[in-house]
Design a protein around this motif. Structure first.
Motif, PDB file in Angstrom:
ATOM      1  N   VAL A   1      23.781  55.083 -31.499  1.00 26.32           N
ATOM      2  CA  VAL A   1      24.088  55.907 -30.337  1.00 26.32           C
ATOM      3  C   VAL A   1      23.074  57.051 -30.215  1.00 26.32           C
ATOM      4  N   ARG A   2      22.668  57.605 -31.360  1.00 26.20           N
ATOM      5  CA  ARG A   2      21.655  58.669 -31.328  1.00 26.20           C
ATOM      6  C   ARG A   2      20.343  58.130 -30.748  1.00 26.20           C
ATOM      7  N   GLU A   3      19.979  56.907 -31.149  1.00 29.12           N
ATOM      8  CA  GLU A   3      18.758  56.289 -30.612  1.00 29.12           C
ATOM      9  C   GLU A   3      18.870  56.109 -29.104  1.00 29.12           C
ATOM     10  N   LEU A   4      20.033  55.623 -28.644  1.00 25.01           N
ATOM     11  CA  LEU A   4      20.237  55.406 -27.210  1.00 25.01           C
ATOM     12  C   LEU A   4      20.217  56.732 -26.457  1.00 25.01           C
ATOM     13  N   THR A   5      20.833  57.745 -27.030  1.00 28.86           N
ATOM     14  CA  THR A   5      20.875  59.061 -26.393  1.00 28.86           C
ATOM     15  C   THR A   5      19.469  59.658 -26.285  1.00 28.86           C
ATOM     16  N   SER A   6      18.638  59.389 -27.295  1.00 30.59           N
ATOM     17  CA  SER A   6      17.267  59.905 -27.254  1.00 30.59           C
ATOM     18  C   SER A   6      16.472  59.295 -26.114  1.00 30.59           C
ATOM     19  N   LEU A   7      16.932  58.140 -25.601  1.00 28.73           N
ATOM     20  CA  LEU A   7      16.282  57.474 -24.472  1.00 28.73           C
ATOM     21  C   LEU A   7      16.904  57.889 -23.138  1.00 28.73           C
TER      22      LEU A   7
ATOM     23  N   GLN B   1      23.727  58.304 -22.487  1.00 25.29           N
ATOM     24  CA  GLN B   1      24.912  58.600 -23.272  1.00 25.29           C
ATOM     25  C   GLN B   1      25.977  57.557 -22.947  1.00 25.29           C
ATOM     26  N   PRO B   2      26.332  56.698 -23.919  1.00 25.56           N
ATOM     27  CA  PRO B   2      27.330  55.664 -23.600  1.00 25.56           C
ATOM     28  C   PRO B   2      28.684  56.266 -23.261  1.00 25.56           C
ATOM     29  N   ASP B   3      29.397  55.604 -22.359  1.00 25.43           N
ATOM     30  CA  ASP B   3      30.748  56.018 -21.979  1.00 25.43           C
ATOM     31  C   ASP B   3      31.801  55.333 -22.835  1.00 25.43           C
ATOM     32  N   LEU B   4      31.491  54.104 -23.300  1.00 26.76           N
ATOM     33  CA  LEU B   4      32.393  53.354 -24.174  1.00 26.76           C
ATOM     34  C   LEU B   4      31.587  52.741 -25.309  1.00 26.76           C
ATOM     35  N   LEU B   5      32.231  52.604 -26.461  1.00 31.00           N
ATOM     36  CA  LEU B   5      31.640  51.921 -27.598  1.00 31.00           C
ATOM     37  C   LEU B   5      32.519  50.742 -27.976  1.00 31.00           C
TER      38      LEU B   5
ATOM     39  N   LEU C   1      12.394  48.747 -23.911  1.00 28.51           N
ATOM     40  CA  LEU C   1      12.325  50.128 -23.418  1.00 28.51           C
ATOM     41  C   LEU C   1      12.238  50.229 -21.893  1.00 28.51           C
ATOM     42  N   PRO C   2      11.440  49.389 -21.200  1.00 25.10           N
ATOM     43  CA  PRO C   2      11.413  49.509 -19.729  1.00 25.10           C
ATOM     44  C   PRO C   2      12.777  49.256 -19.093  1.00 25.10           C
ATOM     45  N   PHE C   3      13.580  48.354 -19.677  1.00 28.12           N
ATOM     46  CA  PHE C   3      14.897  48.067 -19.115  1.00 28.12           C
ATOM     47  C   PHE C   3      15.849  49.246 -19.340  1.00 28.12           C
ATOM     48  N   ILE C   4      15.780  49.835 -20.530  1.00 26.43           N
ATOM     49  CA  ILE C   4      16.614  51.003 -20.806  1.00 26.43           C
ATOM     50  C   ILE C   4      16.261  52.145 -19.855  1.00 26.43           C
ATOM     51  N   GLU C   5      14.966  52.356 -19.648  1.00 26.73           N
ATOM     52  CA  GLU C   5      14.530  53.402 -18.730  1.00 26.73           C
ATOM     53  C   GLU C   5      14.968  53.095 -17.303  1.00 26.73           C
ATOM     54  N   ALA C   6      14.918  51.835 -16.914  1.00 24.11           N
ATOM     55  CA  ALA C   6      15.307  51.462 -15.554  1.00 24.11           C
ATOM     56  C   ALA C   6      16.788  51.735 -15.300  1.00 24.11           C
ATOM     57  N   ILE C   7      17.647  51.396 -16.262  1.00 21.84           N
ATOM     58  CA  ILE C   7      19.077  51.633 -16.019  1.00 21.84           C
ATOM     59  C   ILE C   7      19.400  53.129 -16.113  1.00 21.84           C
ATOM     60  N   ARG C   8      18.606  53.884 -16.878  1.00 18.15           N
ATOM     61  CA  ARG C   8      18.787  55.338 -16.874  1.00 18.15           C
ATOM     62  C   ARG C   8      18.495  55.889 -15.482  1.00 18.15           C
ATOM     63  N   GLN C   9      17.393  55.417 -14.893  1.00 19.79           N
ATOM     64  CA  GLN C   9      17.038  55.869 -13.550  1.00 19.79           C
ATOM     65  C   GLN C   9      18.077  55.417 -12.521  1.00 19.79           C
ATOM     66  N   LEU C  10      18.561  54.186 -12.691  1.00 17.37           N
ATOM     67  CA  LEU C  10      19.484  53.622 -11.705  1.00 17.37           C
ATOM     68  C   LEU C  10      20.781  54.414 -11.647  1.00 17.37           C
ATOM     69  N   ARG C  11      21.230  54.922 -12.803  1.00 14.70           N
ATOM     70  CA  ARG C  11      22.437  55.760 -12.777  1.00 14.70           C
ATOM     71  C   ARG C  11      22.210  56.974 -11.891  1.00 14.70           C
ATOM     72  N   ASN C  12      21.048  57.580 -11.984  1.00 14.36           N
ATOM     73  CA  ASN C  12      20.761  58.742 -11.136  1.00 14.36           C
ATOM     74  C   ASN C  12      20.651  58.349  -9.662  1.00 14.36           C
ATOM     75  N   ASP C  13      20.131  57.138  -9.406  1.00 16.56           N
ATOM     76  CA  ASP C  13      19.964  56.682  -8.024  1.00 16.56           C
ATOM     77  C   ASP C  13      21.307  56.428  -7.339  1.00 16.56           C
TER      78      ASP C  13
ATOM     79  N   VAL D   1      28.724  52.882 -15.431  1.00 17.89           N
ATOM     80  CA  VAL D   1      29.301  53.101 -16.760  1.00 17.89           C
ATOM     81  C   VAL D   1      28.409  52.400 -17.772  1.00 17.89           C
ATOM     82  N   PHE D   2      28.153  53.073 -18.893  1.00 17.24           N
ATOM     83  CA  PHE D   2      27.381  52.488 -19.980  1.00 17.24           C
ATOM     84  C   PHE D   2      28.311  52.077 -21.116  1.00 17.24           C
ATOM     85  N   VAL D   3      28.211  50.820 -21.510  1.00 16.39           N
ATOM     86  CA  VAL D   3      28.983  50.298 -22.642  1.00 16.39           C
ATOM     87  C   VAL D   3      27.994  49.888 -23.725  1.00 16.39           C
ATOM     88  N   HIS D   4      28.184  50.410 -24.921  1.00 15.95           N
ATOM     89  CA  HIS D   4      27.269  50.113 -26.030  1.00 15.95           C
ATOM     90  C   HIS D   4      28.025  49.327 -27.102  1.00 15.95           C
ATOM     91  N   VAL D   5      27.490  48.170 -27.459  1.00 14.80           N
ATOM     92  CA  VAL D   5      28.101  47.307 -28.474  1.00 14.80           C
ATOM     93  C   VAL D   5      27.371  47.523 -29.790  1.00 14.80           C
TER      94      VAL D   5
END
Length: 543
Positions: A194-200, A203-207, A150-162, A169-173
């Motif tokens: 994807v719903r779980e990721l979006t709740s954090l 929103q992935p750009d590619l799957l 969770l801390p890593f997911i939150e960090a990359i969410r913040q980094l996109r805004n930074d 770009v977010f790629v979800h496998v």
């Protein structure tokens, strides 16, 4: 400013995020972009150096001495870009750094928290040493939904805004499983992931959808609709016949094109993938086949020897043959009958690195078999050390020869290395010290004898190779070993540490203290593996 590609995984682990990241980087590289790949590992170990290979697979070592995740091996093999300490971070390293700062008082009385202190540290890691790069690919270990990630997911969410949405770009496998009883591919696990990721907040750009069956157009459209991505951004990822076919396969499905479009970049001309096509052609159309027996301790999990296996494949590519690897448990070779039955069909024998006494007598017996039967032999790290023990016992007449790694011995042909020179200066170690990060790690130079087999293989007398060990062959036994035909053909520049031994009177017998497999690539096979497989080809014509 570098652009960032963040790669996450969902549904289950072991979907091949590392291979996907390596393949995407190779495709971008083939388009002329400068790339680097990084791995975020959520576990609390500082690094994998003290973890069992059965837990984590092999430990990949970089030139600058980092013990890292095996995915960094894929990154190097696919891009040729040497990995560094800054390319692999764990939760353990992050927390270790933060707690050290807190103890020093660096936070000036502030309450230290996951947000912002942990997430800021992760972001700093992601952005360090990225000058002159076009793309930085960051793979997040684990599976979305794991509490430790969770801390890593939150960090990359913040980094996109930074850095701005245009620079990330977010790629979800994910997994699209095939239910045989229903005869259908099921998209629901991908939707939930994807719903779980979006709740954090992401929103992935590619799957990238791993599947065993072709993904029908209707299912792609369904995934796109429910996961809020363009249909063209749903990339099928079927099993490939070889990992080296994966970049070609992803390009055919449009992965690199879609990533560039997500950045708002016009893809332009197609990438030059000729070297990948040639590699796949050699793998698909070999001119012969050889079998190499690997006598090891961790053979129940091939990932424990991942780089070794790939280096043998690279040797086959160089010689236009298929290399079949036979994984052989060293413990069973303490029975002479099993030894002969298993090793006689082999065209070459390899004893790899490892730790601990279990299986050591079987490895020594394998060395003896290769020496007496004139079978090509390569010993790596512990494999070289046990080749010296075997030579001491059975040729030099030192019956009790052994290594202090297995306990006290009156004839320590191999012993704990107490000190050595590194780029940072004199390194010293004691027998009772910490195990983590204390070995002789990373790239060290070696000087080769000009008339040696090793020098002819390398085409040079000065080399640099990566090490990971805390025991060394004792040079006090050099004269005895050389009188028995085992020549010390490579030494550290100061002449104190043996790096390579060989038997000039043998068709091909080489032991090395370092790990050459860590520097081998499909488009640039390591000289030792190229020569070793060539010797196996010659042997195959004799049997």
């Amino acid at each position: 400013m570098a652009r960032y590609i963040f790669i996450t995984g969902g549904v289950v682990s072991s979907l091949g995020k590392g291979l996907m990241a390596a393949s995407l980087a190779a495709l971008l590289q083939a388009r002329g972009y400068r790339v680097r790949i990084r791995k975020f590992d959520p576990y609390l170990n500082v690094d994998p150096g003290t973890m069992s290979p059965y837990q984590h697979g092999e430990v990949y070592v970089t030139d600058d001495g980092a013990e890292t995740d095996l995915d960094l091996g894929h990154y190097e093999r696919f891009t040729g870009v040497p990995s560094r300490k800054s390319d692999n971070i764990t939760s353990g390293r992050i927390y270790q750094s933060i707690i050290s700062k807190e103890r020093r008082g660096d936070f000036l009385g502030a309450t230290v928290q996951v947000i912002p202190h942990v997430t800021d540290a992760i972001k700093q890691f992601a952005q360090a040493e990225t000058e002159d790069l076009d793309f930085v690919l960051c793979e997040i270990g684990g599976t979305v939904g794991d509490i430790e990630s969770l801390p890593f997911i939150e960090a990359i969410r913040q980094l996109r805004n930074d850095i701005g949405r245009e620079n990330s770009v977010f790629v979800h496998v994910t997994l699209v499983p095939y239910i045989a009883a229903a005869g259908e591919l099921k998209t629901k696990p991908t939707q939930h992931s994807v719903r779980e990721l979006t709740s954090l907040g992401i929103q992935p750009d590619l799957l990238v959808c791993r599947c065993e069956q072709p993904l029908p157009d209707g299912e792609r459209a369904k995934i796109a609709l429910f996961c809020n991505v363009p249909k063209s951004a749903v990339i099928p990822a079927l099993d490939a016949r070889s990992i080296y076919a994966v970049p070609l396969q992803y390009h055919a499905e449009g992965l690199d094109t879609e990533v560039l479009r997500a950045f708002g970049i016009q893809p332009g001309r197609a990438p030059d993938l000729s070297r990948w096509s040639e590699i796949v052609d050699r793998l698909d159309n070999p001119e012969g086949e050889v079998t190499v027996g690997v006598v090891g301790k961790y053979v129940g999990l091939p990932d424990a020897y991942k780089s070794l296996h790939e280096a043998l494949v690279h040797g086959g590519i160089a010689n236009k043959v298929r290399v079949r690897v036979k994984w052989l448990d060293a413990e069973m070779f303490e029975d002479d009958e099993a030894l002969v039955d298993q090793l006689e069909p082999m065209h070459a024998i390899l004893v790899p690195g490892g730790f601990g006494e279990r299986g050591s007598e079987g490895k020594i017996a394998s060395v003896r078999f290769a020496r007496e039967r004139n079978v090509p032999f390569l010993g790596i790290c512990l494999g070289m050390q046990l080749a010296c023990v075997e030579g001491a016992r059975n040729v030099a007449g030192i019956a009790n020869a052994s290594t202090t790694e297995f306990g006290s011995t009156g004839e320590p042909v191999v012993g704990l290395i107490g000190e050595w020179m590194s780029a940072e200066g004199l390194q010293q170690r004691a027998a009772g010290g910490d195990l983590g990060g204390t070995m002789r790690l990373g790239a060290y130079p070696a000087a080769l004898a000009g008339n040696s087999v090793a020098a002819s293989i390398y085409g040079d007398t000065h080399i640099s190779e990566r090490h990971r060990h805390r025991y060394e062959v004792n040079t006090n036994y050099r004269e005895a070993l050389e009188s028995g035909g085992l020549v010390f053909s490579g030494l550290s520049p100061d002449g104190q540490l043996p790096e390579i031994v060989e038997r000039p009177d043998h068709p091909w017998f080489v032991g090395v203290q370092f790990h050459p497999e860590l520097k081998s690539k499909p488009f640039d096979p390591h000289p030792l593996f190229r020569s070793f497989v060539e010797a196996a080809v010659r042997q195959s014509r004799l049997v």
